[in-house]
Scaffold this active site. Structure first.
Site, PDB file in Angstrom:
ATOM      1  N   LYS A 114       0.843  -1.212   0.000  1.00 38.71           N
ATOM      2  CA  LYS A 114       0.000   0.000   0.000  1.00 38.71           C
ATOM      3  C   LYS A 114       0.872   1.255   0.000  1.00 38.71           C
ATOM      4  O   LYS A 114       0.601   2.203  -0.726  1.00 38.71           O
ATOM      5  CB  LYS A 114      -0.932   0.031   1.232  1.00 38.71           C
ATOM      6  N   ARG A 140      -9.671   0.981   8.678  1.00 36.15           N
ATOM      7  CA  ARG A 140      -9.349  -0.423   8.911  1.00 36.15           C
ATOM      8  C   ARG A 140     -10.515  -1.156   9.569  1.00 36.15           C
ATOM      9  O   ARG A 140     -10.413  -2.359   9.817  1.00 36.15           O
ATOM     10  CB  ARG A 140      -8.144  -0.517   9.841  1.00 36.15           C
ATOM     11  N   ARG A 186      -1.121  -9.206  13.298  1.00 30.09           N
ATOM     12  CA  ARG A 186      -1.687  -8.141  12.458  1.00 30.09           C
ATOM     13  C   ARG A 186      -2.636  -8.743  11.415  1.00 30.09           C
ATOM     14  O   ARG A 186      -3.645  -8.136  11.049  1.00 30.09           O
ATOM     15  CB  ARG A 186      -0.558  -7.348  11.783  1.00 30.09           C
ATOM     16  N   ARG A 244      11.609  -6.592   4.385  1.00 35.11           N
ATOM     17  CA  ARG A 244      11.553  -5.181   4.793  1.00 35.11           C
ATOM     18  C   ARG A 244      12.396  -4.959   6.051  1.00 35.11           C
ATOM     19  O   ARG A 244      13.132  -3.978   6.154  1.00 35.11           O
ATOM     20  CB  ARG A 244      10.088  -4.783   5.048  1.00 35.11           C
ATOM     21  N   ARG A 266      11.032  -1.727  11.878  1.00 36.69           N
ATOM     22  CA  ARG A 266       9.798  -1.459  12.620  1.00 36.69           C
ATOM     23  C   ARG A 266       9.602  -2.546  13.676  1.00 36.69           C
ATOM     24  O   ARG A 266       9.838  -3.721  13.405  1.00 36.69           O
ATOM     25  CB  ARG A 266       8.609  -1.479  11.647  1.00 36.69           C
TER      26      ARG A 266
HETATM   27  P1  AMP Z   1       0.669   0.436   9.174  1.00 33.77           P
HETATM   28  O1  AMP Z   1       1.935   1.217   9.027  1.00 33.77           O
HETATM   29  O2  AMP Z   1      -0.459   0.955   8.351  1.00 33.77           O
HETATM   30  O3  AMP Z   1       0.889  -1.053   8.980  1.00 33.77           O
HETATM   31  O4  AMP Z   1       0.192   0.622  10.685  1.00 33.77           O
HETATM   32  C1  AMP Z   1       1.017   0.226  11.774  1.00 33.77           C
HETATM   33  C2  AMP Z   1       0.178   0.071  13.029  1.00 33.77           C
HETATM   34  O5  AMP Z   1      -0.414   1.341  13.356  1.00 33.77           O
HETATM   35  C3  AMP Z   1      -0.981  -0.900  12.947  1.00 33.77           C
HETATM   36  O6  AMP Z   1      -0.606  -2.253  13.155  1.00 33.77           O
HETATM   37  C4  AMP Z   1      -1.877  -0.379  14.077  1.00 33.77           C
HETATM   38  O7  AMP Z   1      -1.353  -0.702  15.350  1.00 33.77           O
HETATM   39  C5  AMP Z   1      -1.714   1.140  13.910  1.00 33.77           C
HETATM   40  N1  AMP Z   1      -2.702   1.692  12.952  1.00 33.77           N
HETATM   41  C6  AMP Z   1      -2.436   2.384  11.802  1.00 33.77           C
HETATM   42  N2  AMP Z   1      -3.567   2.750  11.190  1.00 33.77           N
HETATM   43  C7  AMP Z   1      -4.589   2.286  11.967  1.00 33.77           C
HETATM   44  C8  AMP Z   1      -5.999   2.328  11.861  1.00 33.77           C
HETATM   45  N3  AMP Z   1      -6.620   2.925  10.824  1.00 33.77           N
HETATM   46  N4  AMP Z   1      -6.726   1.739  12.841  1.00 33.77           N
HETATM   47  C9  AMP Z   1      -6.147   1.156  13.886  1.00 33.77           C
HETATM   48  N5  AMP Z   1      -4.817   1.053  14.049  1.00 33.77           N
HETATM   49  C10 AMP Z   1      -4.026   1.624  13.099  1.00 33.77           C
END
Ligand code: AMP
Length: 205
Positions: free
Chosen positions: A13, A88, A148, A125, A137
């Site tokens: 994404k 999400r 996740r 990654r 990360r």
């Molecule tokens: P990402 O970088 O999009 O994979 O997000 C990393 C982490 O941030 C996720 O595993 C969640 O803990 C948190 N997070 C990011 N966006 C959301 C969202 N829209 N709703 C809930 N948690 C989020």
């Protein structure tokens, strides 16, 4: 151009969102990046979300929806945005509609990738970050990816049917090359824009 990118962690994404943001000259809004920034800066919000993020759990809908509503209120989103990582959950999708008021999304792009490939990508990654001398990360490990993916299956997968029922969903094979995926998305977006324009009432109608 008001786009949402959907897909499991590691689906690509972020890569596609960056390209789309450059191409359409609109901001790339990654909720994961926003939260990581807050964690690094040790803000109140950062402290609130840090442990859930590193455990691979979702942050509460109310927190996320207010983060996104504040970001969408900034003037740079006037001509559109590429949302990556939000919504999400169905509750977040409804909150997004409210935040957008009368504006509608142009489309929702879902990147589809098998689980085996997701594990390989997340490992790659983490390794790349190590080679570049950056911190990987905290949630880029196989064990956390499993959590996740459970959260994705429980909360996020339903968004696909939700946006399909709104006629907004574009499903794309996320295992092709980044260039091929970008080209496929571009083709679908042209069709989506044409469909939206022809559905708009003309002057005098
Ligand atoms: P990402 O970088 O999009 O994979 O997000 C990393 C982490 O941030 C996720 O595993 C969640 O803990 C948190 N997070 C990011 N966006 C959301 C969202 N829209 N709703 C809930 N948690 C989020």
């Amino acid at each position: 151009m008001r786009l949402v990118l959907l897909g499991p962690p590691g689906a690509g994404k972020g890569t596609q969102a960056k390209r789309l943001a450059e191409r359409h000259q609109v901001p790339h809004l990654s909720t994961g990046d926003i939260l990581r920034f807050e964690v690094k800066a040790a803000t109140e919000l950062g402290r609130q979300v840090e442990s859930k993020m590193s455990a691979g759990e979702l942050i509460d809908d109310d927190i996320m929806s207010s983060v996104v509503a504040n970001r969408l209120a900034q003037p740079d989103t006037m001509n559109g945005f590429i949302l990556d990582g939000y919504p999400r959950t169905i509750r977040q999708a409804i909150a997004l509609e409210e935040a957008l008021r009368s504006q509608s999304l142009t489309a929702v792009v879902e990147l589809m990738v098998d689980e085996e490939e997701l594990f390989a990508r997340i490992e790659a990654r983490a390794k790349e970050a190590g080679t570049a001398g950056e911190d990987a990360r905290a949630d880029d490990t196989s064990a956390i990816l499993r959590k996740r993916l459970v959260a994705f299956g429980r909360e996020t997968r339903a968004l696909s049917a939700f946006y399909e029922s709104c006629g907004l969903l574009i499903k794309v094979d996320g295992q092709a090359s980044a260039e091929e995926i970008a080209a496929t998305i571009a083709d679908h977006l042209v069709e989506a824009l044409v469909r939206q324009r022809s559905a708009m009432p003309r002057k005098g109608e």
